[in-house]
Design an enzyme around this catalytic site. Structure first.
Site, short mmCIF file in Angstrom:
data_model
loop_
_atom_site.label_atom_id
_atom_site.label_comp_id
_atom_site.label_asym_id
_atom_site.label_seq_id
_atom_site.Cartn_x
_atom_site.Cartn_y
_atom_site.Cartn_z
N ALA A 237 0.91 -1.19 0.12
CA ALA A 237 0.15 -0.05 0.03
C ALA A 237 0.85 1.08 0.08
O ALA A 237 1.87 1.18 0.65
CB ALA A 237 -0.81 -0.03 1.27
N ALA A 238 0.41 2.24 -0.66
CA ALA A 238 1.09 3.56 -0.62
C ALA A 238 0.27 4.82 -0.38
O ALA A 238 -0.75 4.72 -1.23
CB ALA A 238 1.93 3.67 -2.09
N ALA A 239 0.23 5.31 0.69
CA ALA A 239 -0.53 6.36 1.07
C ALA A 239 0.27 7.86 0.81
O ALA A 239 1.48 7.83 0.28
CB ALA A 239 -1.08 6.12 2.58
N LEU A 241 1.26 9.73 3.13
CA LEU A 241 2.47 10.16 4.16
C LEU A 241 3.69 9.11 4.19
O LEU A 241 4.65 9.17 4.59
CB LEU A 241 1.87 10.39 5.57
CG LEU A 241 0.85 11.65 5.67
CD1 LEU A 241 0.62 11.65 7.12
CD2 LEU A 241 1.55 12.84 4.98
N VAL A 244 3.62 1.00 2.94
CA VAL A 244 3.50 -0.28 3.74
C VAL A 244 4.13 -1.44 3.10
O VAL A 244 3.74 -1.79 2.17
CB VAL A 244 2.10 -0.32 4.36
CG1 VAL A 244 2.10 -1.72 5.31
CG2 VAL A 244 1.88 0.77 5.08
N LYS A 259 5.47 0.12 8.12
CA LYS A 259 5.15 1.44 7.70
C LYS A 259 6.42 2.45 7.71
O LYS A 259 6.89 2.71 8.57
CB LYS A 259 4.04 2.03 8.40
CG LYS A 259 3.44 3.36 7.80
CD LYS A 259 2.29 3.78 8.80
CE LYS A 259 1.75 4.98 8.63
NZ LYS A 259 0.81 5.49 9.31
N ASP A 394 -9.43 10.21 12.10
CA ASP A 394 -9.13 10.00 10.73
C ASP A 394 -9.55 8.56 10.32
O ASP A 394 -8.82 7.85 9.88
CB ASP A 394 -7.79 10.23 10.61
CG ASP A 394 -7.68 10.18 9.14
OD1 ASP A 394 -8.41 10.79 8.15
OD2 ASP A 394 -6.20 9.89 8.42
#
Length: 556
Positions: A237-239, A241, A244, A259, A394
């Site tokens: 996963a890429a977010a 901020l 992971v 992370k 959040d």
């Protein structure tokens, strides 16, 4: 401003006579291309002309000049942490310390100001970049509205949504966070916009794995193999901020989520906070000039968001938040919600190692599953807010998982970078306000709003109570913003069933003016966080149940 087109000058030119069928084909294609470019140019010019003639361009120019003057002349002050409800680490060994870029390890007003003072050129560049993306987009939106109202805007919603998503991605994490919040509001945005913004949940472009592994080793202070027996080659996963990876601990063989923070992200966010702070100050000045009765401190609201964004970058703090909430929920006997364990011995400010959870994001679940699971999530949130006073601010769909292994729970709660605390006195008043709102007991709700510092003690109850009834009763019915708008139109006879549409509009306008001019309400800073959490949860619930009403569902 002069319009520039990809085809260059749009004046007519003589086409040479084609000598071969192939060249004739090219000539015809070129003419078609020029016609399309010319047609687009005429359409865009028409939009700009309409904007200019309407006076919007002049207003926008004046506003931009005012903002630029404010940026250049006002003394810059960073948000004051003492007035924030954000939960931050209190580790004495880290407080007052800075990193290699000159930014504080834990949010510190004075140290942030020192950093900004040394970055004036970079801050002005970031401001110019912000205006360069946002002003043309907003001008285009205004143009469509002037050209044909919301119907014309709807014709272009898919393209505008793509433009907005691309702009957010280019501007970076702060704006991606905004897009993530909006992506779960089916009652506010059209489906095309929701589809585009949903890409921001987990569709952020990852940074190279080689860079990530180097950063992980730098944070661990030892080779990857010393801590992990295996780790995925690509991020799972890429977010906005961080991203992971899935790994296994060498010591125990347990599967973990690793992370790691995006390089340079803290400097980017810090510059965005400067831009948003200045924009909030200008907006505050406009409100004070044109609506002086309004007492909301918009700068304070922005400050709460600013401290939150900065604090989300401290993974040491996030790990402590996660373990604290895990313990609190267990003590409160909350069932069906699971908080993963954190391996704090491997965590740093830029690295978080926690228990791996298999599951499906709530946004990818079927509506029936969403309806069942959102009740569990909602109950968990209310326990956090109204019982322990320590809540997840959040809870977007990427942070809520339907667990594959239900032996530990049905829903897993992730990402604890943004947590807030509420005092017991405020908790008690919130519970009362919820009960009074659900029962439409507006005289008592006025007292609650005074206790929550939304209304002053000397407010005119004869004006406040009737307007509360009109403004809040439709919301209690549920259904989000779309149903709310329908109820408001019906209330004022503007839904097409009444005889006097104009009179209804005038009555609604008069009520709005009364609110703006005669009722000095304000929005406390902690409502910025509370509102964000509630809006997100409500948006998820509406995707599974269009008639969902959070007030009635939350009623004790």
């Amino acid at each position: 401003h002069k319009l520039k087109y990809p085809g260059g000058t749009l004046s007519r030119s003589k086409d040479p006579l084609a000598q071969t069928p192939l060249s004739r084909t090219r000539t015809v294609n070129e003419r078609i291309r020029r016609h399309k470019v010319s047609a687009n140019a005429v359409e865009e010019a028409s939009i700009v002309d309409r904007v200019r003639n309407s006076g919007i361009a002049a207003t926008a120019t004046a506003a931009a000049q005012a903002v630029s003057t404010a940026v250049a002349m006002r003394k810059l002050e960073a948000p004051d942490l003492k007035k924030s409800y954000i939960v931050v680490d209190k580790d004495d060994e880290r407080m007052g310390k800075i990193d290699e870029a000159g930014l504080p390890l834990i949010y510190d007003k004075e140290l942030i100001e020192k950093y900004w003072n040394k970055q004036s050129d970079a801050l002005n560049k970031r401001w110019t970049e912000f205006l360069g993306y946002s002003v043309p987009f907003l001008t285009k939106v205004a143009g469509y509205l002037i050209q044909g109202g919301t119907d014309e805007l709807a014709k272009h919603d898919a393209q505008l949504a793509r433009d907005a998503r691309v702009i957010m991605e280019k501007l970076g994490p702060t704006y991606i966070k905004l897009g993530q919040t909006l992506s779960v509001r089916p009652d506010v945005l059209p489906q095309a916009a929701l589809d585009e913004l949903a890409i921001l949940q987990d569709g952020v472009k990852p940074f190279p794995t080689e860079v990530a592994f180097e950063q992980i080793e730098r944070e661990l202070g030892q080779p990857l193999g010393a801590v992990f027996s295996e780790i995925s080659e690509d991020p799972v996963a890429a977010a906005s901020l961080a991203q992971v990876y899935r790994a296994k601990l060498a010591s125990t063989g347990e599967s973990v989520a690793v992370k790691v923070q995006r390089p340079g992200i803290q400097e980017t966010v810090s510059k965005d906070l400067y831009v948003l702070r200045r924009a909030a100050e200008v907006y505050q000045g406009l409100v004070e000039r044109f609506a002086p009765q309004q007492k909301t401190d918009y700068v304070a609201l922005l400050n709460e968001w600013a401290v939150g964004f900065y604090t989300e970058l401290d993974f040491t703090n996030e790990g402590k938040n996660q373990m604290r909430l895990k313990k609190l929920l267990e003590e409160e006997g909350v069932e069906d919600v699971y908080v993963p364990h954190v391996f704090q011995e491997h965590c740093t400010r830029r690295l978080l190692v926690s228990e791996w959870i298999d599951g499906v994001k709530l946004s990818q679940c079927e509506p029936d599953d969403v309806r069942e699971l959102i009740e569990i999530g909602q109950e968990c949130f209310l326990v956090q807010l109204l019982q322990v006073g320590f809540f997840h601010a959040d809870p977007h769909p990427g942070n809520l998982l339907k667990m594959t292994d239900t032996s530990k729970g049905k829903v897993a709660l992730l990402d604890f970078g943004l947590m807030a605390s509420v005092k017991q006195d405020d908790i008690d008043v919130m519970v009362n306000a919820l009960v009074h709102l659900a029962n439409k007991d507006y005289p008592s709700l006025v007292d609650d709003f005074i206790g929550l510092r939304i209304l002053p003690p000397d407010c005119d109850r004869s004006k406040v109570i009737p307007l509360m009834d009109k403004a809040l009763s439709p919301y209690v019915k549920g259904g989000g913003a779309k149903k709310y708008e329908e109820e408001i139109r019906k209330m004022y006879g503007m839904d097409g069933t009444g005889q006097n549409q104009i009179g209804g509009f005038q009555a609604m306008t008069q009520d709005a003016l009364t609110v703006l001019n005669d009722i000095p309400f304000s929005i406390p800073p902690y409502f910025a966080l509370l509102g964000r959490a509630i809006v997100t949860l409500e948006g998820i619930a509406l995707s599974g149940n269009p008639d969902y009403g959070i007030i009635t569902e939350a009623y004790p």
